[in-house]
Design a protein around this motif. Structure first.
Motif, PDB file in Angstrom:
ATOM      1  N   HIS A 167      46.890 -14.385  10.038  1.00  0.00           N
ATOM      2  CA  HIS A 167      47.139 -14.306  11.484  1.00  0.00           C
ATOM      3  C   HIS A 167      48.310 -13.388  11.822  1.00  0.00           C
ATOM      4  CE1 HIS A 167      44.312 -17.606  11.656  1.00  0.00           C
ATOM      5  NE2 HIS A 167      45.078 -18.287  10.812  1.00  0.00           N
ATOM      6  N   ARG A 168      48.322 -12.206  11.195  1.00  0.00           N
ATOM      7  CA  ARG A 168      49.395 -11.234  11.417  1.00  0.00           C
ATOM      8  C   ARG A 168      48.879  -9.966  12.110  1.00  0.00           C
ATOM      9  NH1 ARG A 168      51.543 -15.274   9.575  1.00  0.00           N
ATOM     10  NH2 ARG A 168      53.306 -15.348   8.155  1.00  0.00           N
ATOM     11  N   THR A 169      47.735 -10.071  12.746  1.00  0.00           N
ATOM     12  CA  THR A 169      47.145  -8.908  13.383  1.00  0.00           C
ATOM     13  C   THR A 169      47.123  -9.077  14.892  1.00  0.00           C
ATOM     14  OG1 THR A 169      45.187  -7.494  13.462  1.00  0.00           O
ATOM     15  CG2 THR A 169      44.797  -9.826  13.141  1.00  0.00           C
ATOM     16  N   PHE A 170      47.109  -7.961  15.582  1.00  0.00           N
ATOM     17  CA  PHE A 170      47.011  -8.008  17.036  1.00  0.00           C
ATOM     18  C   PHE A 170      45.556  -8.156  17.477  1.00  0.00           C
ATOM     19  CE2 PHE A 170      50.971  -5.603  16.331  1.00  0.00           C
ATOM     20  CZ  PHE A 170      51.842  -6.493  16.946  1.00  0.00           C
ATOM     21  N   GLU A 171      44.633  -7.792  16.592  1.00  0.00           N
ATOM     22  CA  GLU A 171      43.206  -7.894  16.920  1.00  0.00           C
ATOM     23  C   GLU A 171      42.773  -9.349  16.817  1.00  0.00           C
ATOM     24  OE1 GLU A 171      40.067  -7.440  18.445  1.00  0.00           O
ATOM     25  OE2 GLU A 171      40.917  -5.445  18.031  1.00  0.00           O
ATOM     26  N   THR A 172      42.202  -9.878  17.857  1.00  0.00           N
ATOM     27  CA  THR A 172      41.788 -11.275  17.855  1.00  0.00           C
ATOM     28  C   THR A 172      40.270 -11.439  17.775  1.00  0.00           C
ATOM     29  OG1 THR A 172      41.808 -11.309  20.267  1.00  0.00           O
ATOM     30  CG2 THR A 172      43.814 -12.054  19.137  1.00  0.00           C
TER      31      THR A 172
END
Length: 194
Positions: A167-172
């Motif tokens: 959960h370290r991405t900006f893409e959801t």
């Protein structure tokens, strides 16, 4: 009540399922595995010397399952290059669907050395991928070039998966994330084979 007929395979299967359900090895202890098997945790020592030995065996099982999933027959891969990217796509899907297995395989430390059978299992994905890459590449590659390209493609994919799983991405959006990884992997592959 203790179950008398537990075996190595049952222990590995149970630990593999628990690691999947718990999204990693946290809370997957000898006692938890034994509880699922309805036996005393000391019974597990008849088959494994430690919890880490069980984790090593689970790692080999995960790799085997991943390769089986990646190598399923397909009607969509019309060319060797299509096959290459289908396998990479399946690799991504497998670990997105099983983040706990990804964590065990690539992020969580394992104590001790891998047993010889597990060492062989660890090397299989890269060997199989190198074969697929060799068939897909439009020009002959040296062994070193093949290994370098495989390593770069895998490391890129591992990194992207690790960012998503942790959960370290900006893409959801999962679909967009998969498309981004697949597209970037293709671009990277084409740059590397030039």
């Amino acid at each position: 009540m203790t179950r008398k007929n537990i075996g190595r395979e049952q222990i590995v299967e149970t630990a593999t399922r628990l690691i999947d359900e718990n999204n990693g090895t946290r809370n997957v202890t000898l006692r938890e595995i034994a509880k699922e098997l309805n036996c005393a945790h000391t019974n597990l020592y008849n088959y494994f010397g430690s919890l880490d030995e069980i984790y090593w065996a689970v790692l080999a099982e995960i790799i085997d399952r991943m390769l089986s999933y990646m190598n399923q027959p397909s009607d969509t891969a019309k060319t060797p290059e299509d096959n290459l990217f289908l396998k990479l796509s399946r690799f991504i899907d497998f670990y997105i669907d099983h983040p706990g297995w990804y964590r065990l395989a690539w992020l969580e430390p394992l104590n001790g050395n891998a047993p010889p059978d597990v060492e062989q299992a660890i090397g299989r994905p890269m060997q199989e991928f190198a074969q697929v890459l060799t068939l897909a590449c439009p020009k002959p590659l040296t062994l070193r070039e093949t290994q370098e390209i495989c390593n770069i493609l895998f490391m890129y994919t591992f990194g992207e998966l690790g960012v998503w799983i942790n959960h370290r991405t900006f893409e959801t959006n999962l679909t967009v994330m998969k498309e981004n990884i697949a597209g970037n992997t293709k671009r990277l592959y084409h740059l590397l084979i030039k």
